[in-house]
Every structure is written in structure tokens, then in C-alpha cells.
Scaffold this motif. Structure first.
Motif, PDB file in Angstrom:
ATOM      1  N   LYS A  45       0.840  -1.204   0.000  1.00 40.17           N
ATOM      2  CA  LYS A  45       0.000   0.000   0.000  1.00 40.17           C
ATOM      3  C   LYS A  45       0.875   1.254   0.000  1.00 40.17           C
ATOM      4  CE  LYS A  45      -3.567   2.247   2.774  1.00 40.17           C
ATOM      5  NZ  LYS A  45      -4.365   2.146   3.999  1.00 40.17           N
ATOM      6  N   ASP A  46       1.939   1.259   0.779  1.00 38.72           N
ATOM      7  CA  ASP A  46       2.862   2.400   0.789  1.00 38.72           C
ATOM      8  C   ASP A  46       3.489   2.606  -0.588  1.00 38.72           C
ATOM      9  OD1 ASP A  46       2.318   2.803   3.473  1.00 38.72           O
ATOM     10  OD2 ASP A  46       4.181   1.882   4.179  1.00 38.72           O
ATOM     11  N   ASP A  47       3.896   1.511  -1.219  1.00 35.01           N
ATOM     12  CA  ASP A  47       4.454   1.600  -2.577  1.00 35.01           C
ATOM     13  C   ASP A  47       3.413   2.160  -3.541  1.00 35.01           C
ATOM     14  OD1 ASP A  47       6.808   0.463  -1.640  1.00 35.01           O
ATOM     15  OD2 ASP A  47       6.415  -1.520  -2.514  1.00 35.01           O
ATOM     16  N   PHE A  48       2.185   1.660  -3.432  1.00 35.71           N
ATOM     17  CA  PHE A  48       1.094   2.098  -4.299  1.00 35.71           C
ATOM     18  C   PHE A  48       0.864   3.608  -4.141  1.00 35.71           C
ATOM     19  CE2 PHE A  48      -3.409   3.037  -4.948  1.00 35.71           C
ATOM     20  CZ  PHE A  48      -3.628   2.525  -6.211  1.00 35.71           C
ATOM     21  N   LEU A  49       0.785   4.062  -2.903  1.00 42.27           N
ATOM     22  CA  LEU A  49       0.517   5.482  -2.658  1.00 42.27           C
ATOM     23  C   LEU A  49       1.676   6.366  -3.110  1.00 42.27           C
ATOM     24  CD1 LEU A  49      -1.242   5.198   0.812  1.00 42.27           C
ATOM     25  CD2 LEU A  49      -2.296   5.695  -1.414  1.00 42.27           C
ATOM     26  N   VAL A  68      -6.933   6.789  -4.060  1.00 42.78           N
ATOM     27  CA  VAL A  68      -7.288   6.320  -2.722  1.00 42.78           C
ATOM     28  C   VAL A  68      -7.335   4.793  -2.707  1.00 42.78           C
ATOM     29  CG1 VAL A  68      -9.110   6.337  -0.966  1.00 42.78           C
ATOM     30  CG2 VAL A  68      -8.619   8.407  -2.281  1.00 42.78           C
ATOM     31  N   VAL A  69      -6.821   4.207  -1.632  1.00 46.05           N
ATOM     32  CA  VAL A  69      -6.906   2.765  -1.436  1.00 46.05           C
ATOM     33  C   VAL A  69      -8.025   2.512  -0.439  1.00 46.05           C
ATOM     34  CG1 VAL A  69      -5.721   0.701  -0.597  1.00 46.05           C
ATOM     35  CG2 VAL A  69      -4.448   2.440  -1.843  1.00 46.05           C
ATOM     36  N   TYR A  70      -8.986   1.687  -0.834  1.00 42.47           N
ATOM     37  CA  TYR A  70     -10.097   1.370   0.059  1.00 42.47           C
ATOM     38  C   TYR A  70      -9.686   0.297   1.046  1.00 42.47           C
ATOM     39  CZ  TYR A  70     -14.531  -0.384   1.785  1.00 42.47           C
ATOM     40  OH  TYR A  70     -15.547  -0.792   2.600  1.00 42.47           O
ATOM     41  N   ASP A  71      -9.856   0.591   2.314  1.00 42.70           N
ATOM     42  CA  ASP A  71      -9.616  -0.375   3.380  1.00 42.70           C
ATOM     43  C   ASP A  71     -10.947  -0.647   4.064  1.00 42.70           C
ATOM     44  OD1 ASP A  71      -6.783  -0.678   3.171  1.00 42.70           O
ATOM     45  OD2 ASP A  71      -6.553   1.294   4.076  1.00 42.70           O
ATOM     46  N   ALA A  72     -11.489  -1.834   3.811  1.00 42.30           N
ATOM     47  CA  ALA A  72     -12.763  -2.199   4.439  1.00 42.30           C
ATOM     48  C   ALA A  72     -12.562  -2.366   5.934  1.00 42.30           C
ATOM     49  CB  ALA A  72     -13.288  -3.500   3.850  1.00 42.30           C
ATOM     50  N   PRO A  73     -13.513  -1.894   6.747  1.00 43.88           N
ATOM     51  CA  PRO A  73     -13.388  -2.115   8.186  1.00 43.88           C
ATOM     52  C   PRO A  73     -13.372  -3.607   8.492  1.00 43.88           C
ATOM     53  CG  PRO A  73     -15.433  -0.935   7.654  1.00 43.88           C
ATOM     54  CD  PRO A  73     -14.716  -1.214   6.372  1.00 43.88           C
TER      55      PRO A  73
END
Length: 140
Positions: A108-112, A119-124
Motif C-alpha cells: 500500500k505504501d508503494d502504491f501510494l 485512494v486505497v479502500y480499506d474495508a473495516p
């Protein structure tokens, strides 16, 4: 693996990205790590290169097969690829990494970093638990 060896010895055989992708996906599904390493060595020796989408497919197959370490090794190869990164393969990989939060954070860090405006969706984590609790409490 016997068929793999036979095909590669045929006179008509030419190195092909899709042949190697299919082999690696099948081996990942069957948790055949040593065989997958051999296939990976062969494709490198034959100078077969994957595009970003194919990398995403293979990494996801290893994640779905419960082989996160091997998936991350291939992810590192993807990151070193001369092809420009694409967001869709990263999203496929991020979805496959949901059961592996620490690895997911790295990707995710690489992606951002690569795609700062996306935006990366993080489901609860408790999304379904909350729904279950609500319906129980509503029924009381």
C-alpha cells in the motif's frame, strides 16, 4: 512438470509469457514452491518478461495459494520491471493481501508513492460483525 519438460523440448517451442504464467499459477494453486522456483529460473534464462498485469495475476495466485513469501519475492521482481507501473495490478495484489496486513501495508505504501492521487479502500475489519450485531439487537 513432466508435460512442462516435454513441451519445452519440442522443436516448435518458443518462450511465451502466457505459458509461464499458466504454469506458475497452476503451481501456486497446488503449493508446489520448488517447481515454481525452477519454472521462474527457466523463464529468466529464456529472457521471458511479464507485463504488469501478468505480474499481478501471478502474485495473486501465490497469495490465494497461501504462499505470501513467494508472492512477495515475485512482487519485488515486479517492482524492478522496466515496464511502467499500473494501478490495477496493485489493486489486485492489495486485495489478495487482506489476510496479510503487514505485507499489505508495505505494498500500500508503494502504491501510494507511485499513485499519490489515488485512494486505497480499506474495508473495516468488523464490517460483517457489525451487521450481525445490529440484526441481533434489532430482533430483541
Amino acid at each position: 512438470m513432466k508435460l512442462y519438460d516435454v513441451v519445452r523440448k519440442e522443436i516448435w517451442y518458443r518462450p511465451d509469457m502466457f505459458f509461464y504464467r499458466d504454469m506458475l499459477v497452476m503451481l501456486a494453486r497446488n503449493k508446489k514452491v520448488e517447481e515454481a522456483k525452477r519454472v521462474w529460473e527457466d523463464l529468466r534464462r529464456e529472457e521471458v518478461w511479464f507485463d504488469q498485469h501478468t505480474f499481478g495475476d501471478i502474485i495473486r495466485a501465490f497469495l490465494d495459494g497461501g504462499l505470501p513469501s513467494e508472492a512477495m519475492d515475485i512482487y519485488e521482481e515486479m517492482r524492478q520491471s522496466p515496464d511502467p507501473p499500473l494501478s490495477l495490478p496493485f489493486r489486485v495484489i492489495l486485495k489478495g493481501l487482506i489476510p496479510y496486513p503487514e505485507l499489505r501495508e508495505k505494498v500500500k505504501d508503494d502504491f501510494l508513492e507511485l499513485f499519490p492521487g489515488i485512494v486505497v479502500y480499506d474495508a473495516p475489519e468488523d464490517l460483517f460483525e457489525d451487521q450481525g450485531l445490529r440484526s441481533e439487537s434489532e430482533s430483541e
